[in-house]
Scaffold this motif. Structure first.
Motif, PDB file in Angstrom:
ATOM      1  N   GLN A  51      36.930   2.836  13.231  1.00  0.00           N
ATOM      2  CA  GLN A  51      37.432   2.798  11.859  1.00  0.00           C
ATOM      3  C   GLN A  51      36.359   2.362  10.872  1.00  0.00           C
ATOM      4  N   THR A  54      34.152   5.374   9.869  1.00  0.00           N
ATOM      5  CA  THR A  54      34.775   6.621   9.400  1.00  0.00           C
ATOM      6  C   THR A  54      35.539   6.443   8.087  1.00  0.00           C
ATOM      7  N   PHE A  55      36.591   5.597   8.096  1.00  0.00           N
ATOM      8  CA  PHE A  55      37.476   5.510   6.925  1.00  0.00           C
ATOM      9  C   PHE A  55      37.730   4.085   6.433  1.00  0.00           C
ATOM     10  N   ILE A 104      35.019   7.469   2.323  1.00  0.00           N
ATOM     11  CA  ILE A 104      34.890   8.214   3.577  1.00  0.00           C
ATOM     12  C   ILE A 104      33.417   8.227   3.976  1.00  0.00           C
ATOM     13  N   ALA A 115      39.951  14.594   0.339  1.00  0.00           N
ATOM     14  CA  ALA A 115      40.303  13.188   0.170  1.00  0.00           C
ATOM     15  C   ALA A 115      41.645  13.017  -0.528  1.00  0.00           C
ATOM     16  N   VAL A 120      45.562   7.475   4.120  1.00  0.00           N
ATOM     17  CA  VAL A 120      44.797   6.726   5.118  1.00  0.00           C
ATOM     18  C   VAL A 120      45.485   5.396   5.398  1.00  0.00           C
ATOM     19  N   ARG A 122      45.028   2.018   7.182  1.00  0.00           N
ATOM     20  CA  ARG A 122      43.936   1.209   7.722  1.00  0.00           C
ATOM     21  C   ARG A 122      44.409  -0.003   8.532  1.00  0.00           C
ATOM     22  N   THR A 384      42.359   2.765  12.189  1.00  0.00           N
ATOM     23  CA  THR A 384      42.717   3.695  11.120  1.00  0.00           C
ATOM     24  C   THR A 384      43.224   5.019  11.665  1.00  0.00           C
ATOM     25  N   TRP A 386      44.972   8.807   9.695  1.00  0.00           N
ATOM     26  CA  TRP A 386      45.403   9.376   8.418  1.00  0.00           C
ATOM     27  C   TRP A 386      46.444  10.462   8.634  1.00  0.00           C
TER      28      TRP A 386
END
Length: 457
Positions: A51, A54-55, A104, A115, A120, A122, A384, A386
């Motif tokens: 995580q 990445t995000f 991102i 996006a 997302v 988290r 995370t 999405w």
């Protein structure tokens, strides 16, 4: 449990083969409330994507680089004694994308173009830092095997919109199935017709489905008609043999699949531009790209649940970056980023994204500390995933981990909550969809789970 479903199960029997079909009931059963989606595509990044790479950017990891972080506990590590409690900053940079300004990683430049479609989360957390139990839980809600998977619950609850295809399809990585194999898409204690049907990465999509060369479809139809007559005659004389009616239905579905499955998997009918968009002309992306394209073709034809795996049967070929984080995640993202972006764009362009939910994530994340020189250990405490598509807010971030990306800290989301939300979007109350087994009413979310109303559009 719905009364019409219970009545069917009393007469259907429970013991016929996995290919015998998820779609026996034909059209969808009446949902509990208005649905926001018709289908789900779960892009499963097997092995555990990180995580914080990445995000979920964590600037504090740079500030604490080389220092022990106060939240680390040795007992949290899967490989004890190998993980250093020192912060490991991400080797990749983050930037904001879209009107929402979603953060991102540079690892995912094509996904970043979408996006404003991504919701997302988290603050996911799960109950095991071991791949086997964690995969079982992400798929079935339980860390122990033997329970129906999410796709089984969906087809049990809603049936399928296509009588000619399975309601639940699994598209595997060309390097093999993940740990647990078939248990990941198992029907558990439900009848076998609710098990996921795996499509192969190459060759005929379904093993043993094709006709022998010397048998025509007319011959096959005649054989099935005769077999159906014999079975029906026997069932009439032996009403206690209720499984026969279900077996007849399974043969009929298999026959219909012999006609229709080849059409679904015939991607040569797609335009060259579509094939290029999914990366089918590039060795790095062609396998996962093909599966993403198949996923679109399947939901387009009414398949209820499609699961697409990225990651083979061994750690180095999955997202399991214990040693070489940079090499592992660079490779996995290169294989999946363009196909994922193409899938989102294709679904939207065809008007399918409004009625399809796309899920991206793995069974857990990774620790923000070093393992060895440049690896990260498993992390089920805060990771995370999405969602994108029908019913969820795009360009939205839900929840947060602590300053290091170690544990879920704000608006925590358990796997049960994720499952409850997916069922809710399909029009199902997760507390009312039950299956009685050994004297107890089971459900996908066990006795837990809350719908994440705050992420719903």
């Amino acid at each position: 449990m719905w009364t019409d479903r219970r009545a069917f199960l009393k007469t259907a029997g429970a013991g016929f083969g996995a290919l015998a079909a998820n779609t026996l009931l034909g059209g969808a059963i009446r949902p509990h409330h208005a649905s926001r989606i018709d289908s789900v595509i779960f892009l499963f990044m097997y092995g555990g994507p990180s995580q914080v790479d990445t995000f979920d950017p964590k600037p504090a990891l740079k500030e604490w680089s080389g220092k022990s972080i106060p939240v680390y506990r040795e007992e949290d590590s899967f490989f004890t004694g190998q993980t250093k409690p020192t912060a490991m900053p991400s080797p990749w940079s983050f930037s904001q994308h879209g009107q929402s300004g979603l953060d991102i990683s540079e690892l995912l430049p094509q996904t970043a173009r979408h996006a404003d479609d991504l919701c997302v989360i988290r603050s996911l957390h799960a109950d095991s830092n071991n791949h086997g139990p964690a995969l079982i839980q992400m798929n079935s809600g339980f860390i122990l095997p033997g329970h129906p998977s999410m796709g089984s619950w969906m087809t049990y609850g809603l049936g399928s919109e296509n009588n000619n295809l399975p309601g639940y399809v699994v598209l595997l990585d060309q390097r093999g199935a993940p740990v647990n194999g078939v248990m990941n898409w198992s029907n558990g204690f439900m009848p076998a017709r609710y098990q996921g049907v795996p499509f192969r990465a190459s060759g005929p999509p379904i093993a043993n489905l094709g006709l022998p060369k010397d048998v025509s479809m007319q011959d096959q139809r005649a054989r099935l008609d005769l077999l159906k007559k014999w079975n029906a005659d026997y069932a009439a004389r032996n009403p206690a043999e209720s499984a026969l009616n279900a077996r007849i239905a399974s043969y009929e579905l298999a026959y219909r699949m012999q006609q229709h499955a080849p059409d679904v998997t015939d991607i040569d009918s797609e335009t060259d531009a579509t094939k290029r968009a999914y990366g089918l002309d590039w060795d790095t992306t062609k396998y996962f790209g093909r599966n993403c394209l198949l996923a679109r073709r399947l939901v387009e034809r009414g398949v209820r649940f499609v699961q697409v795996y990225s990651g083979g049967d061994q750690g180095p070929s999955a997202w399991d970056a214990h040693q070489d984080l940079h090499g592992n995640h660079s490779r996995q993202c290169a294989q999946t980023d363009q196909p994922v972006a193409a899938l989102l764009a294709d679904l939207k362009q065809r008007g399918l994204l409004d009625r399809t939910l796309v899920i991206w994530g793995g069974e857990f994340g990774r620790l923000p500390t070093h393992q060895g020189k440049e690896g990260r250990d498993h992390n089920p405490f805060g990771f995370t995933m999405w969602l994108a598509g029908g019913g969820v807010k795009g360009g939205h971030v839900q929840g947060a981990t602590d300053e290091f990306g170690y544990r879920a800290a704000e608006n925590k989301v358990h796997v049960h909550d994720l499952h409850a939300t997916v069922l809710h979007l399909l029009g199902i109350d997760h507390e009312r969809l039950t299956y009685r087994h050994q004297g107890r009413d089971f459900r996908l979310t066990d006795v837990y789970g809350n719908v994440l109303h705050e992420i719903l559009s």
